[in-house]
Design a protein around this motif. Structure first.
Motif, PDB file in Angstrom:
ATOM      1  N   LYS A  11       0.867  -1.003   0.108  1.00 32.44           N
ATOM      2  CA  LYS A  11      -0.128  -0.208  -0.057  1.00 32.44           C
ATOM      3  C   LYS A  11       0.869   1.352  -0.073  1.00 32.44           C
ATOM      4  N   ASN A  12       2.255   1.169   0.030  1.00 30.13           N
ATOM      5  CA  ASN A  12       3.067   2.259  -0.045  1.00 30.13           C
ATOM      6  C   ASN A  12       2.744   3.270   1.152  1.00 30.13           C
ATOM      7  N   THR A  13       2.641   2.692   2.379  1.00 30.56           N
ATOM      8  CA  THR A  13       2.018   3.259   3.410  1.00 30.56           C
ATOM      9  C   THR A  13       2.811   3.158   4.599  1.00 30.56           C
ATOM     10  N   VAL A  14       3.185   4.028   5.519  1.00 24.02           N
ATOM     11  CA  VAL A  14       3.744   3.888   6.670  1.00 24.02           C
ATOM     12  C   VAL A  14       2.891   4.352   7.929  1.00 24.02           C
ATOM     13  N   TYR A  15       3.052   4.047   8.895  1.00 31.00           N
ATOM     14  CA  TYR A  15       2.273   4.074  10.100  1.00 31.00           C
ATOM     15  C   TYR A  15       3.072   4.552  11.395  1.00 31.00           C
ATOM     16  N   LEU A  16       2.434   5.152  12.073  1.00 34.63           N
ATOM     17  CA  LEU A  16       3.317   5.528  13.523  1.00 34.63           C
ATOM     18  C   LEU A  16       2.261   5.406  14.671  1.00 34.63           C
TER      19      LEU A  16
END
Length: 116
Positions: free
Chosen positions: A75-80
């Protein structure tokens, strides 16, 4: 060109939690790493957490044990995920995407405010 769209900031009481998300518009093919930085008023922008395409992570000492960075390459996504938030975590949080070759793209920033 890579566009980054951040979401998830807001106001929370000390001890609370928030999760930030950042989606990159471009295929992950050239993404080497993604991460989160923050800038508080009157201070320099600093690294909070970063994750490479291969899953290696690094954190600022001030957030170790409280924040968790994760990524979804599909998803080309980063989470924090931010737990046990403190007033000193108050800042504008910026998503960053590092491409192979050295170029870094930045998101527009999302405000996180932690009240005491």
């Amino acid at each position: 060109q890579v566009q980054l769209v951040e979401s998830g900031g807001g106001l929370v009481q000390a001890g609370g939690s928030l999760r930030l998300s950042c989606a990159a518009s471009r295929s992950a093919f050239r993404l080497n790493a993604m991460g989160w930085y923050r800038q508080a008023p009157g201070k320099q922008r600093e690294l909070v957490a970063r994750i490479t395409r291969g899953g290696s992570t690094n954190y600022a000492d001030s957030v170790k044990g409280r924040f968790t960075v994760s990524g979804d390459n599909a998803k080309n996504t980063v989470y924090l995920r931010m737990n046990s938030l403190k007033p000193e975590d108050t800042a504008v949080y910026y998503c960053a995407a590092d491409l192979f070759g050295g170029t870094t793209y930045w998101g527009q920033g999302t405000q996180v405010t932690v009240s005491s």
